[in-house]
Design an enzyme around this catalytic site. Structure first.
Site: not given
Ligand code: UD1
Ligand code: UDP
Length: 375
Positions: A206
């Protein structure tokens, strides 16, 4: 001081970090409020975790949703300030490095409310990562910095942070993992997808640097084309990645939607199902931060699709290997694993399931929780 402690969460990786603390606070009858910014909002990116982790309450939902970094950060700040004016927390706990973390840190410190950062001091030294900015700013503003590896202390002291504010408490994510592993083992999530333990690869992607860039994503998929011919690749697809895969027509290009039993793309999983798949995988390929740590604890080989990591301890003593996004390196490491010459790892110190209790003791000692408020 009878005001509640505030725990602020917003995105998927926050929930498993807040849960062990919420659990102990509740057990000890210490007043606290749980605030959800709404950064993540899909059921399988948010609500599913509250159910799995048995967090029974969200006291305040800010519902900010998605947006640019500034929009999201600004909206959280605008909604938090009046809320903090109403409840005036005794201390605010923030987790990790997402936008919800830094937005909360800014509001808290400007209101002169004590701020505690859990998972402090991690640095990738790569400011193109939005999370690196969030980490630096949050740490600079925090009054209590809770770290889970010695390298974090070096990073913080190098930035001029007073050692007296830094507490080596261990890894809060591992508290959740230990609390839930037995339950996850009973689920046997792999069976639902026709998989057998130790005979599949689990993939998560991601990071914008990987998934928002067609060339990077293509490189990763070249490696996966090789791997999927050896063992199936199960892929819970993050919403950001889903959007980009569709924009780049990857379903057609790599035929992963049709599902020939080789690529198994699925929706993001709840915590217990994911833990079940993770703990039984032959290997994990990921660009997640937290998953690098969970695989180290579980002794599962982890190939990290990044050029750097803010979690060097997982490389030094854990099972993690940095592969960048070059197909050659990913394939080479995967082949070593199949040949039985893969990396073995150890569990880092204080990743022992007792981090939440150490944090709460420190909060009590520092009088962030008064004896009076504990009934
Ligand atoms: C965010 C965090 C990242 C973390 C990740 C975990 C920041 C800057 N980034 O990234 O550090 O590793 O979460 O998963 O805070 N979206 C949906 N549904 C949701 C959430 C998001 O459709 O419930 C889509 C939207 O199009 C959105 C995009 O995902 O614009 C990105 O979501 P966002 O929370 O901005 O960043 P992540 O890539 O999820
Ligand atoms: N995780 C989850 N379901 C998924 C992917 C990840 O429960 O489909 C959990 C994973 O076990 C870990 C956490 O989400 O506990 C990590 O989050 P993510 O990878 O979204 O964010 P990051 O750690 O990179 O910020």
């Amino acid at each position: 001081m009878n005001n509640p402690i505030a725990l602020v969460v917003g995105a998927r990786p926050n929930f498993m970090k807040a849960a062990p603390i919420a659990y102990l606070l509740k057990k000890e009858n210490i007043p606290f409020v749980l605030i959800h910014t709404g950064q993540h909002y899909d059921r399988n990116m948010s609500d599913a975790f509250f159910k799995d982790l048995k967090i029974n309450k969200i006291d305040y939902s800010l519902g900010v949703g998605s947006g640019t970094h500034s929009e999201q950060t600004g909206k959280i700040m605008m909604k938090l300030e009046p809320l903090f004016n109403k409840i005036y927390p005794s201390v605010v706990l923030v987790f990790g490095d997402v936008n919800s973390t830094v937005a909360t840190a800014l509001v808290t410190s400007k209101m002169l409310i004590p701020l505690a950062h859990i998972e402090s001091g991690l640095r990738s030294f790569d400011r193109t990562m939005p999370e690196e900015i969030n980490r630096i700013v949050t740490d600079a503003l925090s009054d209590l910095l809770f770290i889970h590896s010695e390298d974090a202390k070096e990073n913080l002291t190098r930035e001029g942070i007073n050692k007296k504010k830094i507490y080596f408490v261990g890894n809060i994510m591992i508290d959740s993992l230990i609390l839930n592993l037995k339950k996850a083992e009973k689920i046997r999530a792999y069976e639902k997808f026709g998989l057998s333990p130790k005979k599949y690869c689990l993939l998560t992607l991601h990071r914008p640097s990987n998934v928002d860039n067609e060339k990077s994503l293509t490189n990763i998929f070249y490696a996966l084309e090789y791997i999927k011919e050896k063992i199936p690749v199960i892929f819970p697809v993050h919403p950001r990645t889903k959007k980009m895969l569709s924009e780049f027509y990857f379903e057609k290009k790599f035929k992963w939607i049709e599902g020939d039993g080789k690529y198994i793309p699925i929706s993001p999983l709840g915590y217990l199902n994911f833990l079940s798949l993770e703990s039984n995988a032959k290997c994990v390929i990921t660009d997640s931060g937290g998953i690098q740590e969970e695989t180290t604890y579980l002794h599962i080989p982890c190939f990290t699709i990044r050029e750097n990591t803010e979690r060097p301890i997982t490389l030094k003593i854990g099972t993690n290997i940095l592969c960048g996004n070059s197909p050659d390196k990913i394939i080479r490491e995967f082949d070593k694993l199949l040949e039985g010459t893969g990396k073995k790892g150890k569990i880092p110190p204080l990743w022992d399931g007792k981090t939440a209790s150490r944090i709460i003791s420190i909060l009590k000692k520092g009088r962030y929780i008064s004896e009076k408020s504990i009934s």
